[in-house]
Scaffold this active site. Structure first.
Site, PDB file in Angstrom:
ATOM      1  CG  PHE A 116       0.484  17.449  17.563  1.00 22.04           C
ATOM      2  CD1 PHE A 116       1.375  18.880  18.126  1.00 22.04           C
ATOM      3  CD2 PHE A 116       1.396  16.853  17.335  1.00 22.04           C
ATOM      4  CE1 PHE A 116       2.732  18.353  19.124  1.00 22.04           C
ATOM      5  CE2 PHE A 116       2.632  16.234  17.354  1.00 22.04           C
ATOM      6  CZ  PHE A 116       3.086  17.139  18.234  1.00 22.04           C
ATOM      7  N   GLY A 117       0.365  21.183  16.393  1.00 18.56           N
ATOM      8  CA  GLY A 117       0.939  22.658  16.746  1.00 18.56           C
ATOM      9  C   GLY A 117       1.007  23.505  15.023  1.00 18.56           C
ATOM     10  CG  ASP A 137      10.085  22.597  26.055  1.00 21.57           C
ATOM     11  OD1 ASP A 137       9.077  22.945  26.418  1.00 21.57           O
ATOM     12  OD2 ASP A 137      10.708  23.912  25.899  1.00 21.57           O
ATOM     13  CG  HIS A 190      10.873  18.518  15.931  1.00 20.21           C
ATOM     14  ND1 HIS A 190       9.828  18.579  14.795  1.00 20.21           N
ATOM     15  CD2 HIS A 190      10.486  19.019  17.275  1.00 20.21           C
ATOM     16  CE1 HIS A 190       8.890  19.048  15.538  1.00 20.21           C
ATOM     17  NE2 HIS A 190       9.151  19.338  16.781  1.00 20.21           N
TER      18      HIS A 190
END
Length: 200
Positions: free
Chosen positions: A160-161, A73, A188
């Protein structure tokens, strides 16, 4: 912690970008399965933190398949926006995960907060929680982070994102402009993976 080494893992995500990055970061000797193989939809993320939501996913997918599951997540925190979008990063992209729409939402929120934000360094970070669950049993849960700034405009088609609008600290390129191997050294998710290695 498991006494035996993990030989196969379900990757608990329906995000193709995340799936690719997690597979790239995992040791080659681990056989991986995508959730699409089992036609599984993601569970509702009712946690208040990245860790809680990661565990919700890894336990849910593990119970559905009887496989050990690794779930992620992650999201973008922007200090000036009270750390939003945060755990709602994917939800800002809507059901179809349209991150162009999410990026525009970020820029609108920044414009509303400070019309001159483009002339300043807007502190932000990517956060990633990775968890491994075997049915209800939590094997591991770790958090990785990378600090940086928001780009004045989206740059780059890689990743992405929110990658096209995030510039890691001490760099001039966004994650969207970097090659995968460059990004993996900094991001991260790789930071979280370093903490997870002893469990793999």
């Amino acid at each position: 912690m498991l006494k035996k080494k993990i030989k196969q893992l379900l990757i608990g995500t329906n995000n193709k970008g995340k799936l690719k990055e997690i597979r790239d970061l995992l040791p080659n000797n681990i056989k991986t399965f995508p959730t699409s193989k089992f036609n599984l939809k993601s569970p509702r993320e009712t946690g208040k933190t990245f860790k809680e939501n990661s565990l919700i996913k890894s336990q849910y997918f593990s119970k559905k398949t009887n496989l050990i599951c690794l779930a992620d997540d992650s999201g973008l925190e922007i200090d000036i926006l009270n750390k939003k979008p945060g755990i709602f990063s994917a939800r800002w992209a809507g059901k179809k995960l349209n991150f162009n729409k999410a990026i525009q939402k970020v820029y609108k929120a920044l414009d509303k907060k400070d019309k001159n934000w483009r002339n300043k360094k807007i502190n932000a970070r990517f956060v990633c929680a990775l968890s491994i669950s075997d049915l209800n049993k939590r094997i591991a849960c770790v958090v990785g982070k990378v600090d940086g700034y928001i780009s004045k405009k989206p740059k780059g088609k890689n990743g992405f994102g929110y990658d096209p609008i995030f510039i890691p600290k001490n760099k001039i390129k966004t994650f969207g402009e970097m090659k995968p191997f460059q990004k993996y050294k900094l991001d991260h998710r790789s930071d979280a993976f370093k903490k997870l290695r002893k469990f793999l």
